[in-house]
Scaffold this motif. Structure first.
Motif: not given
Length: 1609
Positions: A685-710
């Protein structure tokens, strides 16, 4: 009721049903005879074990008693009983216990009994029941253990032991037994009578005891087992033997005494008759070399070998000595055994290393690059192997390194600066690795030689001087000073004025750097004259180096203080510390320090310094305070002053980072989980608002075997898992908000992969091969097989077994221990019988279900070489795919040789550049070699197999390799017309329309080359047929949609599938499918006879047609009720009178049917009614409007309810009232009872300009009469403000960008029409760095040289002719990471205009090969002449900058990569320009001439900026007077983009430059904009090159210059 009770009830029911069934069917049915002697009756047979009814007896006379009695065998009645009730006529004989044939053996398994009648005669009815024997008894041995002893000299074919078992079954078929034993051996045989026979002589030393398990089996496999033990008695008949024929020992030099560790084990000999085991004595028989015989001694009892005299290895010819030893039996000295002990004298490290020199002195050029070789030192060591150790530089902090071969190299080139250090002194050390680690050192002195590597350095980058009214010729204006750290001529400096002294006001002393006044400067009032001088300091090196500095000389006149701008606009982020600089206000004052500043408005929030710097007094809070401030500032010198306004906008900041619910999450994942399945969600979660509040997820590692919905943060499986490869994955989940700068947080996700039994045990080798001598003793361990299963636990526990032996034998020759994998010989070998054994072995794991891997073991029996090898086939045919990996295996050539060793020492002879064959016959593709079926689809090799390295026998076979197709070619589309024209119409899947056949091609074959074409996504109106025909399958209406853009996909059938995508356009041609539409369904007109005259216009028919061309041309006619009084114009639809109607004497009504017909094929038409009332006296017999039509207008954007106009109708009498109504446009207008037409909504001219209304008037007559009037309403334009497509733009340029470099093109639209929609673009505030083209909105660079590393905010206005305007903000990031030294130039043998039109493609091609982002700066013709003229040998120069991660790559590095990758560059560019393309890298350019032109251009640009400022002020005054906005640059100076060639510094989106990630969120729009700018600028240049005659910045135009004709970088 519980479950147990329910089960009992079910069992009881089943039993009862079974009893009923058995009881209901007897073995036999008989009729008893109690009146005479009857014959014996035989029943059955029936299997033993039977229970139930045996005989159903009938025919018993009433009153007769029947009894059951024995017959011959009294004991047989134990099995039977009689069920009979006196008085009954029937009786039943049934069993008392199950029948047993074994107990009836004495009666031949027949049951005897009789039924006796109880009357006076007592007749007996004898019965015989046959009972079948079944195999219900197992054999049983007399004893469970048998044992005996046998001498090893026992004669063969004699019985040594007998076992006995008995089967209780009565029939011979089931009581006959067979015997077998395990384990099988050729030493004994077992007869079916149970006798063990000795088959060959025994050997106590081989086997001293035999243990067997004997099994007795009957016909059906019933069995019993017993144990047998046969002990062998030893006999003294063998010589002693050593444990090994060869022993090895190592002793260090300079050491004596007993030998230490002896391999494979300590020396030991024993009696060959191990059961007797007489003691032995040891002795030395000889030593080689013989001179060392006295150096050894052996203990006669223990066999311990000792060294008496130590050795010196350095004095020995060989370090190996052979000692021959013997063991003899103490009771018989003739019984002996011999062995050899190989003693190796081991070297001892007793010599120190030595350098070839005690000290080294060398010279080295300063600035030598890293890894430069300085010298090479040699190290020697007398010990075995020479010097083995490490070399190092002392101290370790030295700037040089030494490699293991003694080469001293430069390690840190940065310190090789003679001006800092002239010499380096250090030591090099050679130190042994082995103890005692002797070492040696040598001293090294390196003297640095000078290189002209320092440019002169001015004491200041800018010098300033002033000349006032008291000037005198020769006076010192300013002195410049520079220093050069180099020595000798490399450090001598000479000064010169490069440019800026065109009027000759100044002179420069080349030695001292003093600038003096050469002649008087005419000063001007109210102005400060500035003279920018560009001074160069050049050293005296052979390749001289220079540095430039600027000298600004100001000559002030009288002036008054004033701000340069009246309005400043700036943005400041909230929460900045007090004292944050808002802006520095530019002002004019002479002298500048004679003025004072003040803040006259918002003084509590802002302050201004004496230098004009506006700063914040406290922190600005956008949330709790205003978003904007209007700050008024003033300047004054005490006499005059000026004011200006600073508009400050406070912007929001992103000050909160996302937060995860948990910083660490651990989840298990089965390794067989399906791809795409969800694993877990990691939310933040993010306490900001607007674009500052919108969160996008990403993964590091995993050798390309996993995917995260952004968006959701759900982690899913993207590729298959394999626990054996990776047991767990530690992923880093990153949550990043959309603020700028973005803030992020991370959480650790540990995914543990759980095991599944998915791996088959795999032998370490697919086939084991070993050679065994035919005299190898039984029981020898031959080989240990090893198989691995990467699974864990029981899934990975492996057991071994032999599944097949070929050729088979009884007993088996080999056995494989299940747990250890040890293969043992259990039967003797005979080469004459079997030469090769092949064992199929299996490794099974403990999983459920169990997985097993197979392998094979080839055991060859050793013999002599007298047979040639033999291929398994004379011709081998194999097929491989063309994508076979380099070095991959293809097939195994099977070569057999029945000789000893087979083909193990053989090799292959062949000739091939593509394939290679190893000694095992494995054919593989050579490394760094690839197959291409499209180039060659087959190969033939003659292969010769030779079985020995020398004098070998050979065989020949032919290998044919067919190359199979791999899907490595992408389908290609044919040429497709653009657009495809196709008529509109009604089409369907059942009746499609054929548009065009599109047949893509593919160079592959088979399914790989079979191409299907389809639409990228399903389309409701179009589809493809299997033959590639594009079909129309839906209704196509040109009037609704005229063109369709379709995305096509060509896919082959290969795996992996390849596809190609292209876009086509289908343009619909018009079909006459719309009928004309009359503006009214009824046209009516009344006329008085007195008003009639020939040619009078009564009414006009009006119809429209939505088709186009001839299909929309309309002609009018009457189809019914034609009248001689009326004439119709077929083109205009005008209905007129043909006469004055003099012959008409009474009222008449003319009714006609009008027809509107178009010119299509076939033509379509529509009809309307026409009524003309001719009245003799009056028209007032019904409702009539004062006018047949009305025309009104009103301005757009008026509120609803606005009155448009009024219509009026008359009923002809005051007795009747009239009501009004609208027939059409009722959703937009309404009408009142008075005839006022009102709007029901706001009207917009840009949406619709004309409205046609039909207004109906109805009177109150009975029946009522009505009239219709036509009302035309025009919506008039009202000037509206223009609107920008985006209010915020971002762009990037380099600080070296030249004049007129495009930055970004802004676009505003004005929904007005006509002249009101013409827009003029301008900057809200004047800028010396940027400007905008008034007509196009293209923002370009004026000069960005001083803005490197800054972000400039511009405000652009779009103004319509009436003064309404819109504003947009542009944020321009000026990068200073590129300089002229980063510009690379290449030449192409292509016309300049042709290259310019392919600039975007050229950037992509160069970037693809170089691996960087390429921005092309400039394209120009090399000879300086007209760039659009085609020449016999065109030569075009292209300059560009390469960017990596937002940083410019130096031209030197780019040039190196271009040269190293020249073949790839040429191939890539040939795809763009054709096969005749040639390119060169222009090294060393721009030339010195270019550098001079660069500096001159800068000076000219600087001077022009002052001229432009003056002219701009003049035109501002003129603009205010005439009220018109004009461009002073283009009207006065005529500065336009007329450079020869093209310069591009426009930003192109690069994912490696995060600070520009929001430069343009619409990537496709950015690409279209960039391409449009290139095309437009190329077109402008093509039409304006010769027309440029103003003050455009042009370079040299002679043929000797290859430099760019643009403003300096």
């Amino acid at each position: 009721m519980d479950g147990l009770a329910l089960r009992r009830i079910c069992v009881a029911l089943v039993v009862s049903v079974w009893v009923d069934v058995v009881a209901g069917s007897a073995i036999g049915n008989t009729v008893i005879n109690c009146n005479a002697v009857s014959e014996m009756k035989t029943l059955g047979p029936v299997d033993e074990g039977y229970s139930g009814d045996v005989e159903q007896v009938t025919g018993i006379e009433p009153g007769t008693i029947v009894t059951l009695e024995h017959d011959v065998f009294p004991d047989h009645l134990r099995f039977l009983e009689l069920s009979f009730t006196p008085g009954e006529t029937t009786a039943t004989v049934r069993t008392k216990e199950p029948l047993d044939a074994d107990l009836l053996a004495t009666s031949d398994r027949t049951l005897y009994y009789a039924l006796v009648c109880g009357n006076a005669n007592k007749y007996r009815n004898a019965r015989r029941l046959k009972v079948n024997d079944i195999n219900d008894n197992s054999p049983k041995f007399d004893k469970k253990f048998y044992s005996t002893s046998v001498s090893e000299i026992q004669s063969v074919n004699t019985e040594v032991l007998r076992v006995r078992a008995v089967d209780a079954d009565s029939s011979p078929e089931f009581s006959l037994l067979t015997y077998s034993y395990e384990p099988q051996t050729e030493d004994f045989s077992l007869t079916n009578s149970g006798a063990f026979l000795l088959m060959r002589r025994l050997n106590y030393n081989v086997v001293s005891k035999y243990n067997f398990v004997v099994t007795a089996r009957d016909k059906d496999g019933r069995n019993d087992t017993t144990s047998v033990e046969i002990t062998v008695d030893d006999f003294d008949n063998l010589n002693p033997y050593f444990s090994h024929s060869l022993y090895q020992a190592v002793i260090p030099e300079n050491q004596n005494g007993a030998l230490g560790e002896i391999t494979p084990e300590a020396i030991k000999a024993q009696d060959g008759d191990t059961g007797i085991n007489v003691t032995v004595t040891y002795s030395i028989t000889s030593v080689s070399p013989a001179k060392y015989r006295t150096s050894f001694d052996i203990d006669s009892a223990s066999g311990v070998l000792s060294v008496v005299t130590s050795f010196d290895r350095e004095e020995m010819d060989s370090s190996s000595i052979s000692v021959n030893i013997r063991a003899a039996q103490t009771d018989d000295s003739l019984k002996t055994a011999d062995a050899v002990v190989s003693v190796t004298v081991e070297d001892v490290n007793d010599n120190a290393p030595e350098f070839d020199q005690s000290d080294y002195t060398v010279s080295l050029l300063e600035n030598s690059p890293a890894e430069t070789v300085v010298f090479k030192a040699a190290v020697t060591d007398l010990d075995q192997g020479g010097f083995v150790g490490t070399l190092q530089v002392l101290p370790e902090t030295s700037f040089f390194s030494i490699s293991p071969d003694g080469t001293v190299r430069v390690m840190n080139p940065e310190v090789l600066d003679r001006e800092v250090t002239e010499a380096f002194v250090f030591q090099i050390e050679a130190k042994e690795t082995n103890e005692p680690k002797h070492s040696a050192t040598a001293q090294v002195t390196i003297n640095l030689l000078d290189e002209n590597d320092n440019s002169p350095i001015f004491s200041s980058s800018k010098y300033e001087g002033s000349v006032f009214g008291n000037q005198t010729v020769g006076m010192l204006v300013v002195k410049v000073e520079a220093e050069d750290a180099d020595a000798g001529k490399n450090g001598e400096i000479h000064y010169s004025i490069e440019f800026g002294n065109s009027d000759g006001y100044f002179s420069l002393n080349s030695s001292t750097g003093e600038i003096r006044l050469a002649k008087t400067i005419p000063l001007e009032e109210n102005r400060v004259l500035e003279f920018p001088l560009y001074i160069t300091a050049r050293d005296g090196g052979s390749i001289s180096r220079s540095t430039s500095a600027q000298v600004f000389v100001r000559a002030p006149g009288n002036s008054k203080p004033q701000f340069v701008q009246k309005l400043y606009q700036v943005a400041v982020q909230e929460e900045q510390d007090p004292g944050t600089l808002v802006l520095k206000a530019s002002f004019l004052a002479i002298p500048p320090d004679s003025v004072t500043f003040a803040v006259t408005k918002e003084a509590d929030k802002f302050s201004i310094s004496p230098a004009g710097e506006v700063r914040t007094i406290g922190k600005l809070d956008r949330d709790e305070a205003p978003h904007n401030y209007s700050v008024e500032i003033s300047i004054s010198d005490g006499v005059t002053g000026d004011t200006a306004v600073v508009e400050v906008q406070v912007t929001d900041i992103n000050d909160n980072s996302p937060v995860f619910a948990s910083s660490s999450v651990t989840k298990p994942v089965p390794e067989d989980a399906e791809v795409g399945s969800n694993i877990t969600r990691v939310p933040a979660t993010d306490k900001d608002s607007g674009f500052n509040k919108e969160i996008r997820y990403s993964l590091r590692g995993g050798e390309g075997r996993f995917f995260i919905d952004p968006v959701s943060g759900m982690v899913s499986l993207a590729a298959e898992l394999d626990r054996e490869t990776t047991a767990e994955y530690e992923l880093l989940v990153v949550a990043e908000d959309q603020g700028r700068p973005a803030r992020s947080a991370t959480a650790t996700l540990l995914l543990q992969v759980t095991d599944v039994n998915d791996n088959v045990p795999k032998f370490s080798e697919p086939q084991y091969q070993l050679e065994v001598s035919e005299i190898q003793p039984v029981g020898t361990s031959l080989l240990t097989l090893s198989a691995e299963d990467p699974d864990e636990g029981v899934n990975g526990r492996v057991t071994y077994s032999i599944s097949q032996q070929s050729p088979s034998s009884e007993p088996a020759v080999f056995e494989l221990e299940a747990s250890s994998g040890i293969l043992r010989l259990v039967q003797p070998l005979n080469y004459s019988e079997v030469k090769v054994f092949t064992l199929s072995v299996r490794a099974s794991d403990g999983g459920t279900p169990s997985l097993a891997g197979n392998g094979s073991v080839v055991v060859k029996v050793k013999d002599v070489n007298n047979n040639p090898p033999k291929f398994s086939q004379e011709i081998y045919n194999v097929a491989v795919f063309e994508n076979l990996a380099s070095g991959a295996s293809i097939m195994m050539l099977e070569v057999t040789d029945i000789d000893e060793g087979g083909f193990s020492n053989g090799h292959f002879l062949y000739t091939s550049d593509i394939f290679e064959i190893n000694k095992q016959g494995l054919v593989s593709l050579k490394r760094d070699t690839a197959l291409d079926r499209e180039t060659q689809d087959s190969y033939m090799l003659q292969v010769v197999a030779v079985d020995q390295p020398t004098d070998g026998l050979s065989a020949t076979a032919q290998l044919n390799v067919a190359v199979l197709d791999y899907n490595d070619n992408t389908p290609q589309f044919p040429a497709i017309p653009y657009p495809l024209h196709f008529p509109e119409g009604e089409y369907s899947k059942e009746k499609p329309g054929e548009i065009f056949t599109i047949l893509p091609t593919d160079a592959d074959i088979g399914l790989n080359g079979k191409v299907t074409v389809s639409l990228m996504s399903p389309h409701p109106f179009f589809s493809f047929r299997e033959d590639g025909m594009l079909l129309a399958v839906g209704s196509l209406d040109r009037e609704s949609t005229e063109m369709y853009d379709l995305v096509l996909k060509a896919s082959d059938k290969g795996s992996p599938q390849r596809e190609n995508i292209t876009t086509i356009r289908v343009s619909l041609t018009d079909v006459n499918d719309n009928r004309p539409e009359f503006s009214s369904s009824i046209y009516e007109r009344s006329i008085l006879l007195k008003d009639a005259e020939e040619g009078k216009l009564l009414l006009t028919l009006s119809a429209t047609d939505r088709d186009m061309g001839n299909n929309s041309l309309i002609t009018y006619s009457f189809s019914e009720g034609d009248s001689s009084f009326l004439a119709l114009n077929h083109q205009t639809g005008e209905v007129t009178l043909t006469s004055d109607l003099a012959d008409v004497t009474e009222d008449i009504t003319l009714l006609l049917m009008a027809v509107a017909t178009d010119q299509g094929s076939p033509p379509l038409n529509s009809t309307a009614r026409v009524a003309v009332n001719i009245r003799v006296v009056s028209l007032e017999d019904g409702v009539g409007f004062q006018r047949a039509s009305y025309n009104f207008s009103l301005p757009e954007n008026q509120p609803k309810g606005e009155t448009v106009g009024r219509v009026h109708a008359s009923s002809g009498s005051d007795l009747y009232e009239i009501s009004y109504g609208l027939i059409t446009q009722t959703d937009v207008f309404s009408i009142t009872s008075d005839g006022d037409i009102l709007t029901t909504e706001e009207l917009d001219k840009e949406e619709q300009e004309w409205y046609i209304l039909e207004v109906e008037a109805v009177d109150t007559r009975t029946p009522p009469t009505s009239a219709v009037a036509l009302v035309r309403i025009q919506v008039k334009d009202v000037n509206e403000s223009p609107v920008f497509s985006s209010e915020d733009y971002e762009a990037l340029v380099f600080s070296i960008a030249p004049y007129k470099t495009p930055v970004v093109q802004v676009k505003a639209v004005d929904h007005d029409v006509g002249d009101n929609s013409a827009l003029v673009y301008s900057l809200s505030a004047d800028s010396s760095s940027f400007d905008v083209e008034p007509s196009s909105g293209l923002v370009y660079v004026v000069s960005a040289a001083d803005l490197g590393g800054q972000t400039v905010t511009l405000e652009v206005k779009a103004t319509d002719p009436k003064g309404l305007h819109a504003k947009a903000t542009i944020k321009v990031i000026v990068q200073d990471s590129a300089s002229s030294s980063d510009v690379t130039i290449i030449s192409l043998n292509q016309p300049a205009n042709f290259v310019e039109r392919k600039v975007p493609e050229l950037e992509k091609s160069l970037g693809k090969v170089l691996g960087w982002v390429v921005n092309i700066i400039q394209v120009w013709s090399s000879d300086g002449e007209e760039t659009r003229m085609l020449r016999a040998s065109p030569r075009t120069l292209v300059s560009f900058v390469a960017i990596d991660g937002g940083e410019a790559i130096s031209a030197e590095e780019v040039t190196k990569r271009l040269q190293s990758e020249s073949a790839d560059v040429k191939a890539e560019l040939a795809l763009l320009f054709g096969d005749g393309l040639h390119f060169d890298v222009e090294t060393g350019s721009p030339s010195s001439t270019s550098n001079q032109a660069l500096v001159i251009a800068l000076g000219v640009l600087f001077a022009l900026s002052f001229i432009g400022l003056i002219v701009a002020m003049v035109f501002v005054v003129r603009f205010k007077k005439c009220g018109k906005q004009r461009d002073p640059d283009q009207e006065s100076l005529h500065i336009s983009r007329q450079t020869e060639g093209y310069t591009n510094y426009n930003y192109q989106n690069d994912s490696k430059t995060p600070q520009l990630s929001n430069a343009n969120r619409d990537e496709s729009r950015a690409e279209d904009r960039d391409k449009a700018q290139w095309d437009r600028r190329a077109d402008e240049e093509e039409t304006s090159n010769k027309a440029s005659n103003g003050m455009a910045l042009r370079g040299h135009t002679n043929s000797e210059s290859d430099e760019s004709h643009t403003s300096a970088l």
